[in-house]
Motif scaffolding. Structure first.
Motif, PDB file in Angstrom:
ATOM      1  N   ASN A 157       0.807  -1.219   0.000  1.00  0.00           N
ATOM      2  CA  ASN A 157       0.000   0.000   0.000  1.00  0.00           C
ATOM      3  C   ASN A 157       0.841   1.270   0.000  1.00  0.00           C
ATOM      4  O   ASN A 157       0.297   2.363   0.130  1.00  0.00           O
ATOM      5  CB  ASN A 157      -0.923   0.021   1.234  1.00  0.00           C
ATOM      6  N   LEU A 158       2.139   1.140  -0.139  1.00  0.00           N
ATOM      7  CA  LEU A 158       3.009   2.318  -0.095  1.00  0.00           C
ATOM      8  C   LEU A 158       3.187   2.917  -1.488  1.00  0.00           C
ATOM      9  O   LEU A 158       3.157   2.203  -2.494  1.00  0.00           O
ATOM     10  CB  LEU A 158       4.374   1.948   0.487  1.00  0.00           C
ATOM     11  N   ALA A 159       3.402   4.225  -1.512  1.00  0.00           N
ATOM     12  CA  ALA A 159       3.636   4.918  -2.783  1.00  0.00           C
ATOM     13  C   ALA A 159       4.887   4.355  -3.448  1.00  0.00           C
ATOM     14  O   ALA A 159       5.899   4.127  -2.788  1.00  0.00           O
ATOM     15  CB  ALA A 159       3.809   6.414  -2.528  1.00  0.00           C
ATOM     16  N   GLY A 160       4.793   4.099  -4.737  1.00  0.00           N
ATOM     17  CA  GLY A 160       5.936   3.605  -5.482  1.00  0.00           C
ATOM     18  C   GLY A 160       6.087   2.099  -5.471  1.00  0.00           C
ATOM     19  O   GLY A 160       7.055   1.573  -6.026  1.00  0.00           O
ATOM     20  N   PHE A 161       5.130   1.385  -4.869  1.00  0.00           N
ATOM     21  CA  PHE A 161       5.225  -0.077  -4.774  1.00  0.00           C
ATOM     22  C   PHE A 161       5.355  -0.732  -6.149  1.00  0.00           C
ATOM     23  O   PHE A 161       6.250  -1.543  -6.384  1.00  0.00           O
ATOM     24  CB  PHE A 161       4.007  -0.634  -4.030  1.00  0.00           C
ATOM     25  N   GLU A 162       4.448  -0.389  -7.072  1.00  0.00           N
ATOM     26  CA  GLU A 162       4.470  -1.003  -8.402  1.00  0.00           C
ATOM     27  C   GLU A 162       5.769  -0.687  -9.133  1.00  0.00           C
ATOM     28  O   GLU A 162       6.389  -1.559  -9.735  1.00  0.00           O
ATOM     29  CB  GLU A 162       3.276  -0.508  -9.245  1.00  0.00           C
ATOM     30  N   GLU A 163       6.189   0.582  -9.063  1.00  0.00           N
ATOM     31  CA  GLU A 163       7.410   0.994  -9.752  1.00  0.00           C
ATOM     32  C   GLU A 163       8.631   0.319  -9.143  1.00  0.00           C
ATOM     33  O   GLU A 163       9.565  -0.073  -9.850  1.00  0.00           O
ATOM     34  CB  GLU A 163       7.559   2.515  -9.703  1.00  0.00           C
ATOM     35  N   ALA A 164       8.629   0.168  -7.817  1.00  0.00           N
ATOM     36  CA  ALA A 164       9.742  -0.505  -7.143  1.00  0.00           C
ATOM     37  C   ALA A 164       9.831  -1.960  -7.596  1.00  0.00           C
ATOM     38  O   ALA A 164      10.923  -2.483  -7.838  1.00  0.00           O
ATOM     39  CB  ALA A 164       9.588  -0.425  -5.627  1.00  0.00           C
ATOM     40  N   ASN A 165       8.682  -2.621  -7.742  1.00  0.00           N
ATOM     41  CA  ASN A 165       8.670  -4.005  -8.222  1.00  0.00           C
ATOM     42  C   ASN A 165       9.195  -4.109  -9.644  1.00  0.00           C
ATOM     43  O   ASN A 165       9.964  -5.015  -9.964  1.00  0.00           O
ATOM     44  CB  ASN A 165       7.259  -4.595  -8.139  1.00  0.00           C
ATOM     45  N   ARG A 166       8.774  -3.186 -10.490  1.00  0.00           N
ATOM     46  CA  ARG A 166       9.276  -3.201 -11.868  1.00  0.00           C
ATOM     47  C   ARG A 166      10.792  -3.039 -11.875  1.00  0.00           C
ATOM     48  O   ARG A 166      11.509  -3.724 -12.609  1.00  0.00           O
ATOM     49  CB  ARG A 166       8.616  -2.098 -12.684  1.00  0.00           C
ATOM     50  N   ALA A 167      11.284  -2.102 -11.066  1.00  0.00           N
ATOM     51  CA  ALA A 167      12.728  -1.858 -10.995  1.00  0.00           C
ATOM     52  C   ALA A 167      13.462  -3.088 -10.456  1.00  0.00           C
ATOM     53  O   ALA A 167      14.544  -3.440 -10.935  1.00  0.00           O
ATOM     54  CB  ALA A 167      13.011  -0.641 -10.120  1.00  0.00           C
ATOM     55  N   LEU A 168      12.868  -3.751  -9.461  1.00  0.00           N
ATOM     56  CA  LEU A 168      13.470  -4.952  -8.889  1.00  0.00           C
ATOM     57  C   LEU A 168      13.681  -6.014  -9.966  1.00  0.00           C
ATOM     58  O   LEU A 168      14.766  -6.572 -10.104  1.00  0.00           O
ATOM     59  CB  LEU A 168      12.570  -5.497  -7.768  1.00  0.00           C
ATOM     60  N   PHE A 169      12.635  -6.300 -10.746  1.00  0.00           N
ATOM     61  CA  PHE A 169      12.727  -7.355 -11.742  1.00  0.00           C
ATOM     62  C   PHE A 169      13.475  -6.922 -13.000  1.00  0.00           C
ATOM     63  O   PHE A 169      13.931  -7.765 -13.766  1.00  0.00           O
ATOM     64  CB  PHE A 169      11.335  -7.903 -12.068  1.00  0.00           C
ATOM     65  N   ALA A 170      13.641  -5.600 -13.181  1.00  0.00           N
ATOM     66  CA  ALA A 170      14.441  -5.104 -14.304  1.00  0.00           C
ATOM     67  C   ALA A 170      15.914  -5.001 -13.932  1.00  0.00           C
ATOM     68  O   ALA A 170      16.757  -4.725 -14.783  1.00  0.00           O
ATOM     69  CB  ALA A 170      13.910  -3.744 -14.750  1.00  0.00           C
ATOM     70  N   GLY A 171      16.222  -5.181 -12.645  1.00  0.00           N
ATOM     71  CA  GLY A 171      17.606  -5.075 -12.199  1.00  0.00           C
ATOM     72  C   GLY A 171      18.097  -3.635 -12.135  1.00  0.00           C
ATOM     73  O   GLY A 171      19.292  -3.381 -12.231  1.00  0.00           O
ATOM     74  N   ASP A 172      17.176  -2.689 -11.928  1.00  0.00           N
ATOM     75  CA  ASP A 172      17.510  -1.256 -11.905  1.00  0.00           C
ATOM     76  C   ASP A 172      17.642  -0.785 -10.454  1.00  0.00           C
ATOM     77  O   ASP A 172      16.673  -0.366  -9.830  1.00  0.00           O
ATOM     78  CB  ASP A 172      16.425  -0.476 -12.644  1.00  0.00           C
TER      79      ASP A 172
END
Length: 199
Positions: A157-172
């Protein structure tokens, strides 16, 4: 934060968004029990540091009972482990082979049958080679999965959750750091520690 090193299993406990303990099971269970006993209004969650999975310790009753149950569970795991083989004399070594069904196309079976030692030996060699060749990739995958499990439970429920997940799996790493920066410090720091190997 304590992470898994060697074969020692470690855990991290949160009371709401605040990390209250990390380390081996007994210390983490004691801290979680203390939080519950003082009537915390926040959810108390415990995570396995190796997998990022939420774990449930039985925290009912006095602390001595909680710790005794943890010890019983640890002993039961040790007892369920395969027994050490007694010393063997000369002859073929015992491999601990487990028979399972494998489905392959006829051309695969034909190729395997032509290999020295037959299909079983060839398959074992192929698996060992793949394990060695993919050790770094497997470590990155496991770190991503562990971080993801923790993120879903604690940061969904935190801001940026979806973007953080995308970055995690993109290796960014930079994007992951930027998206988690505004999160509560303990959640952010634990997520970054779990994800460190993923980058």
């Amino acid at each position: 934060m304590t992470m898994v090193e060697g074969c020692v299993r470690t855990f991290t406990a949160f009371e709401g968004v605040r990390r209250i303990a990390d380390g081996e099971a007994a210390g983490v269970a004691a801290a979680a029990k203390h939080a519950l006993d003082r009537g915390s209004h926040d959810l108390v969650l415990i995570f396995d540091d190796a997998t990022g999975e939420q774990v449930d310790f039985d925290l009912r009753g006095p602390l001595e009972d909680v710790l005794a149950r943890l010890g019983d569970e640890s002993r039961r795991r040790d007892e369920e482990a395969p027994p050490a083989d007694p010393p063997r004399g000369p002859g073929r070594p015992r491999l601990g082979v487990v028979a399972r069904e494998v489905t392959l196309l006829p051309r695969h079976w034909e190729w395997l049958g032509e290999q020295p030692g037959g299909a079983s030996v060839a398959l074992r060699k192929l698996v060992e080679e793949a394990r060695k060749a993919n050790v770094d990739r497997d470590r990155v995958r496991k770190a991503r999965e562990a971080a993801y499990r923790f993120l879903v439970a604690m940061a969904g429920n935190l801001a940026g959750f979806e973007e953080a997940n995308r970055a995690l799996f993109a290796g960014d790493r930079e994007k992951f750091a930027a998206e988690t920066e505004s999160w509560p410090a303990d959640v952010r720091d634990h997520a970054r520690a779990l994800a460190r190997v993923a980058f």
